[in-house]
Design an enzyme around this catalytic site. Structure first.
Site, PDB file in Angstrom:
ATOM      1  CB  ALA A 265       8.821  61.481 -42.438  1.00 20.59           C
ATOM      2  CG  MET A 266      11.652  63.985 -48.199  1.00 19.60           C
ATOM      3  SD  MET A 266      10.302  63.626 -49.353  1.00 19.60           S
ATOM      4  CE  MET A 266      11.221  62.943 -50.727  1.00 19.60           C
ATOM      5  CD  GLU A 267       9.532  59.721 -50.292  1.00 13.90           C
ATOM      6  OE1 GLU A 267       9.050  59.777 -51.425  1.00 13.90           O
ATOM      7  OE2 GLU A 267       9.042  60.307 -49.309  1.00 13.90           O
ATOM      8  CG  HIS A 300       4.648  56.286 -45.372  1.00 12.41           C
ATOM      9  ND1 HIS A 300       3.383  56.118 -45.890  1.00 12.41           N
ATOM     10  CD2 HIS A 300       5.236  57.221 -46.157  1.00 12.41           C
ATOM     11  CE1 HIS A 300       3.222  56.908 -46.941  1.00 12.41           C
ATOM     12  NE2 HIS A 300       4.344  57.597 -47.115  1.00 12.41           N
ATOM     13  CD  GLU A 301       8.423  58.916 -44.971  1.00 13.92           C
ATOM     14  OE1 GLU A 301       8.939  59.029 -46.093  1.00 13.92           O
ATOM     15  OE2 GLU A 301       7.298  59.369 -44.703  1.00 13.92           O
TER      16      GLU A 301
END
Length: 860
Positions: A265-267, A300-301
């Site tokens: 994933a990417m925040e 987390h993200e």
């Protein structure tokens, strides 16, 4: 051959403050056109502006009304604009027109393939900019410290969803029949956090208790698969606001599942992108493990919206500052949302253990590693930056206490909001909040690689008990380090009287220290590192270890301590500092164990011994040992779910049945075959928690018909989680031709490139499969290096292909291959894999006869 240019960061004589960018992707030709007006400040006299640009053709550039000359440099990924006159100091505008390619490399602005509910294949356009790929979508100052605001307009087909970081503020129809969608201005932020998505999606939405609009975007027809992540996000944003004392600053946040996505994933601020299986949960077909995994990644993200987005590291050297913190904070989030997961015990198994394993190698690196060229960044997106970073933060949190920790975080986030920070800035805030020498202590953990092993022995003189603790660098090969490593080690000590509350706490700041045990009752066991919070291993004397074994058997020792005790012992055995037979003996004390995570870690360590024993004639003896060890717990959990059981019970059932099935336990294999046939025939659907165990067992112990039926499951499933579940076990087949067929299948157009590595991992679990995988990688390297151009995927492929060999003779062959076929994104992984091969070989040579003798005699 031209000499490679030395990397230099961009000159900052001219800096951006706002980008007004319009992009028009062509979803058929896989190209895009773009224009941007960048508001800049000219800080020094110059005629030249240098910015980042890669794989983009710039047609024109102007500064105010002055046309510039364009020079591109593909080596440095820069565009240099030279103007006829000096640029006036102060504010100006840089205007560009450009075109680019919607690539298939999973980086920059790229295309993602999906299938509509009607079965039509289509493409969308998505972004992945971290660390240095925003420059593939628009010319920009692509460095984290060069923050600016962004006004984004996407011109898209009228029937496509268009998303970016901020809410839509206007849209209109263009003369060509497209839809022009404009988004609100972003906060000031780094380029790697910018994002856009164009495609066809459904969504579910809700608002958190503060009114923030949350949407989870899913493939068409699968909106219900976004409900779980939505509920997690609705709980998480208010929790973080309360914990940090700082509210989420944007009016909305979107979470979207992307079909083709290289990482988990990417925040991106306000538009978080995920691989589908990291976000979507099917009510009927997702396992408890997957739900927990999704909860952790969402946590987390969303933590990054504060750590990374609101406050950003100044340069990639400080990558851990956001990743280590988010990896720690995600566990706080899941513990808050789902206390039934007992998630902090799993942290010891999932994060701390992985960090210690990697950090014991000579080819590890410090948490903070100098990064020059951005191409070096991919190599440090690893268990050191994430897992060790999180483990050090957990140790810090325990040492200074939760109240001071929260106060320090609030001070840090408030002081550096919308700015960039260094590691020392965080240490200073936490030191001020706690009154403890945080910078002095923690710098010993971030600036040098590795960690200590604490040698512990007990003495008794004139009726006085005392502990002597000596620290030294722990090396995976058991050799003494020649370097003068030393840490400031926060230490807690407990005893049998109160296993949960330390009776003694200190910071070990010297090589050795002696501690009085006069307050401890005679005969009580004594243990260091309660909760397994410290980032170190403990090597007890034989007498002290023996005194702890009854507390393991009767489970009076808490679960995290039971886990940590055997984990340390296994690491010491692999290093040759203890015997592998001792690991097997101590494992017998866990027969009554009821904690999923303790069993999971123990199973992982025993699987490593089993892997080594594959190269001997006593592999069947190891299978027999595993069957005896796991049979009692398997009988307790059974095959069927029980009323009111926790997710951890379901996860334990899957784990032990998988171990028994793979070890050839007759009843387990037969039951797995029966349930699989009922599932395939439609007679009775297989519980999602059991599928990995059953699928793996029937492939490993069944015949070609079982394999073919599992392939049908893959082909007919529309759930990414189910497809990956199948891919992970396809390689368990035993026939050479079938193994090669699986490897060919992995790189076919039927498998998404980010999922192919899972298939390779399954093949590489057997001796024959390992050899055939390596031969396949060599023979197909040209295609594979293109498929896995994204650094993290390439590194995973190489690691899976080579790290589990047990014969040293393979090392020269591997070295020669990568000398001729460089894999820069995997160079550190290759060196680490050589170490692992050496460790495996040494363990085999040292312990094979002793293990064989023990396995022959033991009856558990």
């Amino acid at each position: 051959m031209a000499e490679k240019k030395e990397f230099q960061r961009l000159p900052l004589k001219v800096v951006p403050s706002n980008y007004n960018v319009t992009l028009t992707p062509d979803l058929t030709a896989f190209t895009f056109t773009g224009s941007e007006t960048i508001t800049v400040e000219v800080k020094e006299k110059t005629r030249v502006i240098a910015i980042n640009s890669a794989d983009i053709e710039i047609q024109s550039v102007k500064f105010n009304d002055m046309t510039g000359e364009i020079k591109m440099d593909s080596d440095t990924e820069t565009a240099t604009f030279t103007f006829p006159d000096m640029l006036p100091l102060g504010q100006g505008t840089l205007s560009l027109v450009f075109t680019g390619c919607l690539n298939d490399k999973l980086k920059g602005f790229y295309r993602s393939k999906y299938t509509t509910p009607a079965g039509e294949e289509r493409h969308g356009a998505v972004t992945q900019f971290e660390a240095t790929d925003a420059r593939r979508a628009l010319p920009c100052w692509d460095e984290p410290a060069c923050k600016a605001t962004f006004d984004v307009t996407l011109v898209v087909p009228k029937n496509r969803v268009a998303l970016s970081n901020m809410p839509v503020i206007s849209e209109c129809k263009t003369e060509s029949g497209l839809r022009s969608v404009s988004f609100a201005r972003t906060p000031i932020m780094s380029t790697y956090l910018l994002a856009f998505v164009v495609g066809e999606y459904d969504f579910v939405e809700g608002r958190d208790s503060d009114g923030v609009l949350i949407r989870v975007y899913t493939p068409l027809g699968k909106a219900e698969q976004g409900t779980f992540a939505l509920e997690v996000a609705k709980k998480t944003l208010p929790f973080y606001k309360e914990y940090f004392g700082v509210a989420y600053t944007l009016p909305k946040i979107d979470l979207i599942g992307i079909a083709d996505f290289a990482i988990g994933a990417m925040e991106n601020w306000g538009l978080v992108t995920y691989r589908e299986r990291c976000l979507l949960v099917d009510p009927e077909n997702s396992s408890s493990v997957s739900k927990q995994y999704v909860a952790l990644i969402v946590g987390h993200e969303l933590a990054h919206q504060w750590f990374g987005n609101l406050v950003t590291m100044e340069w990639w050297t400080h990558l851990w500052l956001k990743e280590g913190f988010a990896s720690f904070i995600e566990y706080l989030c899941v513990d808050h949302c789902f206390p039934e997961f007992d998630i902090w015990t799993q942290f010891v198994n999932q994060d701390l253990s992985q960090a210690l394993d990697l950090d014991a190698l000579n080819n590890s690196h410090p948490i903070e590693v100098p990064v020059g060229h951005p191409a070096e960044v991919d190599e440090i997106f690893d268990a050191i930056s994430y897992n060790k970073g999180a483990s050090v933060i957990r140790m810090l949190h325990s040492w200074i206490g939760d109240e001071a920790f929260r106060k320090g975080l609030n001070q840090y986030l408030s002081k550096f909001a919308y700015k960039n920070a260094f590691t020392e800035d965080l240490w200073d805030s936490l030191a001020e909040a706690s009154g403890k020498p945080v910078r002095e202590v923690l710098s010993t953990w971030t600036s040098q690689m590795g960690f200590p092993v604490l040698q512990v022995s007990e003495t008794l003189e004139d009726g006085h008990r005392a502990l002597t603790i000596t620290q030294s660098k722990f090396c995976a090969d058991g050799k003494s380090s020649e370097s003068d490593f030393q840490w400031m080690v926060p230490i807690d000590i407990t005893c049998a009287t109160n296993p949960l509350k330390p009776f003694y706490s200190t910071v070990l700041s010297s090589k050795s220290s002696t501690i009085s045990l006069d307050g401890v009752k005679a005969g009580d066991w004594v243990k260091l590192n309660p909760g397994t919070i410290g980032v170190y291993r403990v090597h007890y004397s034989s007498t002290m270890l023996d005194s702890l074994i009854p507390a393991v058997s009767n489970m009076s020792l808490p679960a995290r301590d039971r886990l940590g005790l055997q984990n340390d012992l296994f690491a010491l055995a692999k290093a040759g500092l203890s015997s592998s037979v001792d690991v097997l003996k101590v494992a017998e004390a866990y027969k009554s164990e009821n904690n999923y995570t303790v069993w999971s870690d123990l199973a992982s360590n025993l699987s490593t011994i089993s892997l080594i024993m594959q190269y001997t004639d006593c592999s069947p003896l190891m299978d027999s040992y595993n069957i005896k060890l796991f049979s009692d717990v398997a009988a307790r959990v059974g095959w069927e779910k029980k009323q009111g059981e926790s997710p951890l019970d379901a996860m334990l059932r899957a784990l032990v049945l998988s171990m028994l099935g793979h070890s050839g336990h007759t009843d387990t294999v037969q039951e797995a075959m029966s349930r699989f046939e009922q599932h395939i025939s439609g007679e009775k659907s297989l519980d999602a928690d059991l599928r990995s165990a059953v699928y793996g067992t029937v492939v490993k112990k069944g015949d070609k018909s079982h394999f073919d039926n599992l392939m049908k499951v893959y082909e007919t499933s529309e759930l990414s989680e189910e497809k990956v579940r199948v891919l992970r076990v396809l390689g368990y087949v035993k026939d050479e031709q079938q193994i090669n067929n699986v490897l060919q299948f992995a790189i076919s157009d039927k498998v998404r490139s980010q999922d192919a590595v899972s298939c390779f991992a399954g093949v590489a679990t057997s001796v024959l499969g390992r050899q055939l995988t390596w031969e396949f990688v060599q023979a197909n390297w040209k295609k594979l290096s293109i498929m896995f151009e994204k650094g993290s995927l390439q590194a995973r492929l190489v690691k899976i292909s080579i790290q589990d060999f047990v014969n040293r003779s393979i090392i020269p062959e591997i070295k020669e291959f990568f000398k001729k076929n460089p894999a820069p994104a995997a160079s550190r992984v290759i060196q680490q894999s050589f170490e692992n091969i050496e460790l495996n070989a040494a363990m085999l040579e040292r312990d094979r006869e002793a293990i064989k003798s023990y396995l022959t005699k033991t009856d558990l």
